[in-house]
Write an enzyme that holds these catalytic residues in place. Structure first.
Site, PDB file in Angstrom:
ATOM      1  N   GLY A  47       0.906  -1.208   0.009  1.00 18.07           N
ATOM      2  CA  GLY A  47      -0.049  -0.147  -0.016  1.00 18.07           C
ATOM      3  C   GLY A  47       0.737   1.376  -0.108  1.00 18.07           C
ATOM      4  N   GLN A  52       3.113   9.937   1.103  1.00 19.73           N
ATOM      5  CA  GLN A  52       4.631   9.360   0.970  1.00 19.73           C
ATOM      6  C   GLN A  52       5.378   9.500  -0.321  1.00 19.73           C
ATOM      7  OE1 GLN A  52       2.445   5.043   1.800  1.00 19.73           O
ATOM      8  NE2 GLN A  52       4.505   5.079   2.903  1.00 19.73           N
ATOM      9  N   CYS A  91       6.379  -0.435   6.818  1.00 17.40           N
ATOM     10  CA  CYS A  91       6.069   0.806   5.973  1.00 17.40           C
ATOM     11  C   CYS A  91       7.249   1.189   5.233  1.00 17.40           C
ATOM     12  CB  CYS A  91       5.649   1.959   6.809  1.00 17.40           C
ATOM     13  SG  CYS A  91       5.263   3.449   5.970  1.00 17.40           S
ATOM     14  N   LEU A  92       6.912   1.501   3.853  1.00 17.17           N
ATOM     15  CA  LEU A  92       7.788   1.957   2.851  1.00 17.17           C
ATOM     16  C   LEU A  92       8.546   2.979   3.331  1.00 17.17           C
ATOM     17  CD1 LEU A  92       5.813   1.318  -0.373  1.00 17.17           C
ATOM     18  CD2 LEU A  92       7.928  -0.314   0.477  1.00 17.17           C
ATOM     19  N   HIS A 133      -3.835   1.578   8.098  1.00 17.97           N
ATOM     20  CA  HIS A 133      -2.353   2.252   8.196  1.00 17.97           C
ATOM     21  C   HIS A 133      -2.341   3.270   6.998  1.00 17.97           C
ATOM     22  CE1 HIS A 133       2.024   1.159   7.679  1.00 17.97           C
ATOM     23  NE2 HIS A 133       1.870   1.882   6.693  1.00 17.97           N
ATOM     24  N   GLU A 134      -3.017   2.989   5.756  1.00 23.03           N
ATOM     25  CA  GLU A 134      -2.843   4.114   4.784  1.00 23.03           C
ATOM     26  C   GLU A 134      -3.699   5.203   5.096  1.00 23.03           C
ATOM     27  OE1 GLU A 134      -0.528   3.461   2.722  1.00 23.03           O
ATOM     28  OE2 GLU A 134      -0.122   1.290   3.085  1.00 23.03           O
ATOM     29  N   HIS A 137      -2.016   7.553   7.234  1.00 25.44           N
ATOM     30  CA  HIS A 137      -0.665   8.546   6.469  1.00 25.44           C
ATOM     31  C   HIS A 137      -1.503   9.765   6.129  1.00 25.44           C
ATOM     32  CE1 HIS A 137       2.869   6.044   5.873  1.00 25.44           C
ATOM     33  NE2 HIS A 137       2.170   4.901   5.569  1.00 25.44           N
TER      34      HIS A 137
END
Ligand code: NI
Length: 157
Positions: A47, A52, A91-92, A133-134, A137
């Site tokens: 995701g 991000q 997380c990226l 999670h997304e 963000h």
């Protein structure tokens, strides 16, 4: 299409609250395409949220790599949560770390798709975790802000 640079923890853009998308125009469609390409280029990403990649708009792409393909969410809102679980997340934007985070087990989510159509999904399992999670963000929240434990991953490469 282009692969965008993924912002890493410490970049102030990740702590900001994103703006709702008002109109789904060419620019938004381009962002969705670039975000998908960036997600697919990443290692193990499932995701990606627009902040991000430095874009403060409420846009998320998800692909759990389970054969269900790409989910493009514009202005996603979690409208209902049920249950509670502690899950390991990464997380990226926070490479090499993972942490245990408390998340709802089940969520309902309203969003607009890339064609401008209102959509509603229910989710449990990995998708429910990913949606929480997304959408965090989009409010400037990283999993490390919520994690009860954070550990350094031992990388194999
Ligand atoms: Ni993340």
């Amino acid at each position: 299409m282009s692969v965008l640079e993924i912002k890493k923890a410490g970049d102030p853009v990740l702590k900001k609250v994103s703006e709702p998308v008002k109109r789904i125009d060419k620019k938004v469609k381009r962002i969705l395409k670039d975000m998908a390409e960036t997600l697919y280029k990443s290692k193990n990403g499932i995701g990606l949220a627009a902040p991000q990649v430095g874009i403060l708009q409420r846009i998320v792409v998800i692909d759990l790599q389970d054969g269900n393909g790409l989910l493009e969410l514009i202005n996603p809102v979690i409208t209902k949560k049920k249950g509670s679980q502690i899950v390991g997340e990464g997380c990226l934007s926070v490479p090499n770390f993972e942490g245990d985070v408390e998340r709802a087990e089940y969520v309902e989510c309203e969003y607009t798709d890339s064609k401008g159509k209102p959509q509603f999904i229910t989710a449990d399992g990995l998708l429910a975790i990913c949606l929480q999670h997304e959408t965090d963000h989009l409010d400037g929240i990283l999993f490390t802000d919520k994690a009860v434990t954070i550990t350094l991953k031992v990388s194999e490469d």
